[in-house]
Design an enzyme around this catalytic site. Sequence first.
Site, mmCIF file in Angstrom:
data_model
loop_
_atom_site.group_PDB
_atom_site.id
_atom_site.type_symbol
_atom_site.label_atom_id
_atom_site.label_comp_id
_atom_site.label_asym_id
_atom_site.label_seq_id
_atom_site.Cartn_x
_atom_site.Cartn_y
_atom_site.Cartn_z
ATOM 1 C CE LYS A 53 10.987 -3.694 29.369
ATOM 2 N NZ LYS A 53 10.125 -3.957 30.295
ATOM 3 C CD GLN A 97 8.017 -6.587 31.842
ATOM 4 O OE1 GLN A 97 9.171 -6.312 31.603
ATOM 5 N NE2 GLN A 97 7.105 -5.903 31.744
ATOM 6 C CG ASP A 120 11.314 -0.044 34.824
ATOM 7 O OD1 ASP A 120 11.177 0.436 33.658
ATOM 8 O OD2 ASP A 120 10.850 -1.267 35.222
#
Length: 282
Positions: A53, A97, A120
């Site tokens: 990322k 995460q 997300d």
Amino acid sequence: MAAVKIEGKVLAQQVKEQVKQQVEQLKQQGIEPCLAVILVGDNPASSVYVAGKEKDCNECGIRSVIHRLPEKSTQQQVLDLLQTLSKDNTVHGILVQLPLPSHIDPQKIIEAIPPSKDVDGFTPVNVGKMMIGQPCFLPCTPAGCIEMIESTGVDIAGKNAVVLGRSNIVGKPAAILLTAKDATVTICHSKTKDLQEKCRQADILVCAIGKAGFVTKDMVKEGAIVVDVGINRNAEGKLCGDAAKEVEEVAGYLTPVPGGVGLMTRAMLMKNTLVAAQQVKL
Ligand code: NDP
């Protein structure tokens, strides 16, 4: 005839190139898009994903800030950091995460991310908006799957789509997005009866169960679009998807693993971060 590969690498590069151009425009207006990532503990796979990322952000000109917290961090410490990032106007996207260490409740953490920074697309607000077709941050993997299917030029409307898997991050949202594109969708899972027969009806088959080579060619309709979301290791330790290699003999289109959905997932995160920064401007 062998299936046409849907090249995630090429598609992801196109998305990132578009993001980069728009990031440059935003910067000229004094806004530097920024993605903050929280990584708790030292799960090796998570570290690899976070590094990916960071690399994507660099490519797109997005500022990335990685907050690495020790494995023993308490839930409250993560919530405190989230609160700080939520209030920080220079941070546009926040990503935690997953998976988190077992003493931390992932749902509590996800719910603490402001929906306007939830790049997300995991917060209940964004999931709800997706469900009713309102503008929102779409979850990156299913959104990437749709882009890959559309890249074939095949119209999704009216097609039979089967989604193998019903997780909150892949299967369920993939089914919602396919429905929104007017496919007729069947969701299959571990309790599904006549799985093979159901899969064989699919013009579009999304495989997201996490079992190496589970989907064999006798489960696939001739000419179907097969989107392989699975990331597994085979007996030799090599990265592979949920679809067995032989599926390429019957599918019309197939996403490779590696080099498929994973790369598009990452590109969609860049797109969402850009949009989060653009919304601040409005
Ligand atoms: P989960 O483990 O959360 O869900 C797996 C789903 O598969 C469940 O719904 C389960 O059914 C179903 N399932 C398991 N075994 C069978 C079976 N024998 N027959 C039918 N259904 C079955 O996984 P995720 O959705 O998180 O991930 C799926 C895969 O995708 C993994 O390999 C993961 O690594 C990968 N992934 C890839 C991403 C990418 O960017 N490429 C992103 C996210 C995930 P039930 O609900 O009944 O238990």
